[in-house]
Design a protein around this motif. Structure first.
Motif, PDB file in Angstrom:
ATOM      1  N   ASN A 170     -17.347  22.566  82.558  1.00 26.95           N
ATOM      2  CA  ASN A 170     -18.600  23.280  82.764  1.00 26.95           C
ATOM      3  C   ASN A 170     -19.308  22.842  84.038  1.00 26.95           C
ATOM      4  OD1 ASN A 170     -18.394  24.798  80.351  1.00 26.95           O
ATOM      5  ND2 ASN A 170     -19.106  23.025  79.159  1.00 26.95           N
ATOM      6  N   ALA A 171     -18.617  22.100  84.882  1.00 27.62           N
ATOM      7  CA  ALA A 171     -19.237  21.592  86.107  1.00 27.62           C
ATOM      8  C   ALA A 171     -18.618  22.179  87.360  1.00 27.62           C
ATOM      9  CB  ALA A 171     -19.132  20.065  86.137  1.00 27.62           C
ATOM     10  N   ILE A 172     -17.883  23.261  87.229  1.00 27.71           N
ATOM     11  CA  ILE A 172     -17.222  23.859  88.389  1.00 27.71           C
ATOM     12  C   ILE A 172     -18.273  24.416  89.345  1.00 27.71           C
ATOM     13  CG2 ILE A 172     -15.623  25.636  89.155  1.00 27.71           C
ATOM     14  CD1 ILE A 172     -14.495  25.503  86.225  1.00 27.71           C
ATOM     15  N   GLN A 173     -18.136  24.074  90.609  1.00 24.45           N
ATOM     16  CA  GLN A 173     -19.094  24.587  91.598  1.00 24.45           C
ATOM     17  C   GLN A 173     -18.491  25.547  92.608  1.00 24.45           C
ATOM     18  OE1 GLN A 173     -18.386  21.161  91.488  1.00 24.45           O
ATOM     19  NE2 GLN A 173     -20.272  19.992  91.202  1.00 24.45           N
ATOM     20  N   ILE A 174     -17.170  25.507  92.804  1.00 24.34           N
ATOM     21  CA  ILE A 174     -16.552  26.327  93.861  1.00 24.34           C
ATOM     22  C   ILE A 174     -15.350  27.070  93.284  1.00 24.34           C
ATOM     23  CG2 ILE A 174     -15.577  26.358  96.186  1.00 24.34           C
ATOM     24  CD1 ILE A 174     -16.953  23.138  95.551  1.00 24.34           C
ATOM     25  N   PHE A 175     -15.396  28.372  93.353  1.00 29.09           N
ATOM     26  CA  PHE A 175     -14.303  29.225  92.882  1.00 29.09           C
ATOM     27  C   PHE A 175     -13.624  29.886  94.074  1.00 29.09           C
ATOM     28  CE2 PHE A 175     -16.968  28.934  89.182  1.00 29.09           C
ATOM     29  CZ  PHE A 175     -16.114  29.044  88.092  1.00 29.09           C
ATOM     30  N   ARG A 176     -12.315  29.685  94.184  1.00 34.28           N
ATOM     31  CA  ARG A 176     -11.553  30.471  95.156  1.00 34.28           C
ATOM     32  C   ARG A 176     -11.072  31.735  94.460  1.00 34.28           C
ATOM     33  NH1 ARG A 176      -7.551  33.365  94.810  1.00 34.28           N
ATOM     34  NH2 ARG A 176      -6.624  31.760  93.499  1.00 34.28           N
ATOM     35  N   ASP A 177     -11.486  32.886  94.968  1.00 35.32           N
ATOM     36  CA  ASP A 177     -11.048  34.140  94.339  1.00 35.32           C
ATOM     37  C   ASP A 177     -11.248  35.290  95.313  1.00 35.32           C
ATOM     38  OD1 ASP A 177      -9.895  35.650  92.388  1.00 35.32           O
ATOM     39  OD2 ASP A 177     -11.526  35.485  90.943  1.00 35.32           O
ATOM     40  N   ASP A 178     -10.555  36.392  94.982  1.00 34.95           N
ATOM     41  CA  ASP A 178     -10.661  37.583  95.814  1.00 34.95           C
ATOM     42  C   ASP A 178     -11.694  38.540  95.245  1.00 34.95           C
ATOM     43  OD1 ASP A 178      -8.657  38.087  93.632  1.00 34.95           O
ATOM     44  OD2 ASP A 178      -8.792  40.101  94.450  1.00 34.95           O
ATOM     45  N   VAL A 179     -12.226  39.367  96.110  1.00 31.44           N
ATOM     46  CA  VAL A 179     -13.048  40.508  95.717  1.00 31.44           C
ATOM     47  C   VAL A 179     -12.558  41.706  96.516  1.00 31.44           C
ATOM     48  CG1 VAL A 179     -15.110  39.206  95.073  1.00 31.44           C
ATOM     49  CG2 VAL A 179     -14.802  39.930  97.451  1.00 31.44           C
TER      50      VAL A 179
END
Length: 551
Positions: free
Chosen positions: A438-447
């Motif tokens: 529950n502490a994730i701060q950075i998501f690598r993902d596409d849009v």
């Protein structure tokens, strides 16, 4: 009436035999074809040598064409026809539907079904099949990942999606046409149908009496698919899938005699198999050295309306402090970032959320600079005052060599410029548990978007109702951004203010410091130089699979 083909259909002969264990196989040899597909099926010998041997990066157990995503989705266009489709230039083309027309306020659309459209068993594709295919894709048990992008604006869709109905009341199927009533005006609704998220399947075979999908309906010799090829066999345990030409395809005769797909999970092994010449294509090969290993032609292709970024979760410390977010962005040399991750291409650096849509070029947009001194000043002005009191920064979505190279480069920039050393990286959020989850701060993902439209691009990526804003950005909401996107969506597709309002929304979003821009996506061919016709469209689909051939 417009057609998408010019040449007569031919049928390719293949070997006969039907068996089922772990391996499912059915045949369309001349005698069997007449029995299974009707006397109208014409048989000619296959083109010698036209066997495409391709690599799949996963051992997929579910090959339903109705999932709207996943690795098998990349092959949808080969064996399933869509309502319409976009070519590689972003131009919409007829397919099962040949005409589409709105009423005056774009709230009701009339769609015409091609009278030539047939399933693999020779039976006609009807308006009821189109309606039923869309309904089946909308059922919650089907678990279609992206059906909202296609039908969310249709009246009655929500009731089917939440399981309280099996009929989309806003879709009425008549004789050769459908009338679709929307919950509100949508000037580009017809563009939302031009993809393979919800392909057209034979509803009497694919859908049960309860409205749900029949298990494994697509694996038998039932002729229920509609594309240029049909599945001959599927050995799910070994990851081998074979397609052969559809004897009743209503478009051009496929040039390939056979497609053989083999699962290979290791990127290094897959690369060597392609370099050997024994395999000619890959479903999706993402490595930093793809151009160096396999040549520029293998990775070449058009840029599509999809971009990859590192998103900040503003609901988690320390990203809840705008000054921390600003510092982390300004500390990254993004020219160096693209060189570290794709030094030879094919992807290109981007400064913005959206790309490859009208309105991409915005002279008023100011990119994030690389400014180490401003980054240090922003961190000093934050509630943390410096790197010592920051909690550990955690990346997720670091699931490929290129993703890892990019994340490691960013972490090293933060260490050198800001003195931050507590950084961790994980593949996918659902692949680990514990107090850090529950502490994730950075998501690598596409849009991105499956229509060439700036407003739709931002509606699915930075508007507060988007999954990206709610999930990756931790409930991000800016009323000014939302208002501009909503105003843009209501305008006709050819109104220049549609793009202008989207550009303004993107400029406001930029000043919230919510992401590190990375790259705009090149839609790679993922095929060797001797394969032609493997070009893809903005939906990641080979848009004319009947034209694929091997020289």
């Amino acid at each position: 009436m417009r057609h998408f083909w010019e040449e007569d259909m031919e049928l390719t002969e293949s070997k006969a035999g039907i068996s089922r264990r772990g391996l499912l196989q059915f045949a369309i040899g001349s005698a069997v074809a007449v029995a299974a597909f009707g006397p109208g099926a014409r048989i000619v010998m296959a083109q010698e040598g036209q066997v495409l041997k391709a690599i799949n990066p996963a051992f997929n157990q579910d090959w339903s064409p109705l999932r709207g995503g996943g690795v098998p989705f990349r092959w949808n266009s080969f064996w399933n026809a869509s309502a319409m489709y976009f070519n590689d230039k972003g131009e919409i083309q007829p397919y099962v539907l040949t005409e589409w027309a709105p009423n005056a306020d774009f709230s009701v659309w009339t769609l015409k079904v091609s009278p030539d459209a047939k399933f693999a068993d020779g039976s006609p594709i009807t308006a009821a099949d189109v309606k039923g295919s869309w309904e089946l894709s909308s059922m919650p048990t089907t678990k279609n990942q992206r059906i909202d992008q296609v039908l969310s604006g249709v009246a009655g869709y929500a009731a089917v999606k939440d399981g309280t109905a099996t009929d989309i009341s806003g879709i009425v199927a008549g004789e050769g046409e459908l009338v679709v009533t929307l919950a509100g005006p949508d000037p580009i609704f017809y563009q939302r149908l031009a993809n393979h998220i919800a392909p057209i399947v034979k509803v009497s075979v694919a859908r049960g009496a309860d409205g749900n999908e029949v298990a494994d309906w697509f694996l038998g010799a039932n002729g229920a698919t509609s594309g240029p090829f049909m599945m001959e066999s599927a050995d799910l345990d070994s990851g081998a899938v074979v397609w052969v030409p559809n004897p009743n395809f209503f478009g051009p005769a496929p040039k390939l005699a056979r497609i053989e797909l083999t699962a290979v999970e290791d990127n290094v092994t897959a690369t060597e198999m392609l370099k050997s010449g024994k395999y000619q294509a890959h479903t999706e090969l993402v490595t930093s050295t793809i151009v160096l290993d396999l040549g520029a032609d293998f990775a070449a292709g058009p840029t599509i309306p999809t971009s990859q970024h590192f998103w900040f979760n503003a609901s988690r410390a320390p990203m809840d402090d705008p000054k921390v977010r600003e510092a982390l962005i300004l500390a990254v040399d993004r020219d160096g970032l693209i060189k570290a991750s794709f030094p030879d291409g094919p992807h290109q650096k981007t400064d913005t959320v959206m790309n490859s849509v009208p309105g991409e070029d915005d002279a008023s947009f100011t990119p994030f600079p690389y400014d180490p001194e401003a980054a240090k000043a922003a961190l000093a002005a934050s509630t943390y005052g410096g790197p010592e009191k920051l909690p550990k920064l955690m990346f997720v979505g670091i699931s490929s060599p290129a993703n890892e190279a990019a994340a490691q480069y960013i972490a090293e920039q933060w260490r050198q410029v800001l003195g931050i050393s507590a950084v961790d990286m994980k593949p996918q959020q659902d692949q680990y548990s514990g107090p850090d989850q529950n502490a994730i701060q950075i998501f690598r993902d596409d849009v991105g978007t499956r229509v060439p439209d700036a407003a739709s691009y931002l509606a699915g990526s930075i508007a507060s109702g988007s999954g990206n804003a709610q999930g990756k950005m931790g409930g991000y909401k800016n009323d000014a951004v939302d208002a501009l996107i909503a105003e843009a969506l209501a305008l006709p597709a050819d109104d220049p203010n549609r793009s202008a309002k989207a550009q303004e929304a993107q400029r406001i979003f930029r000043d919230d410091f919510m992401f590190i821009p990375w790259y705009k996506q090149t839609m790679s061919r993922w095929a060797t130089a001797n394969v032609s016709g493997m070009e893809k469209n903005l939906d990641w689909q080979v848009f004319a699979p009947w034209n694929v051939s091997i020289s």
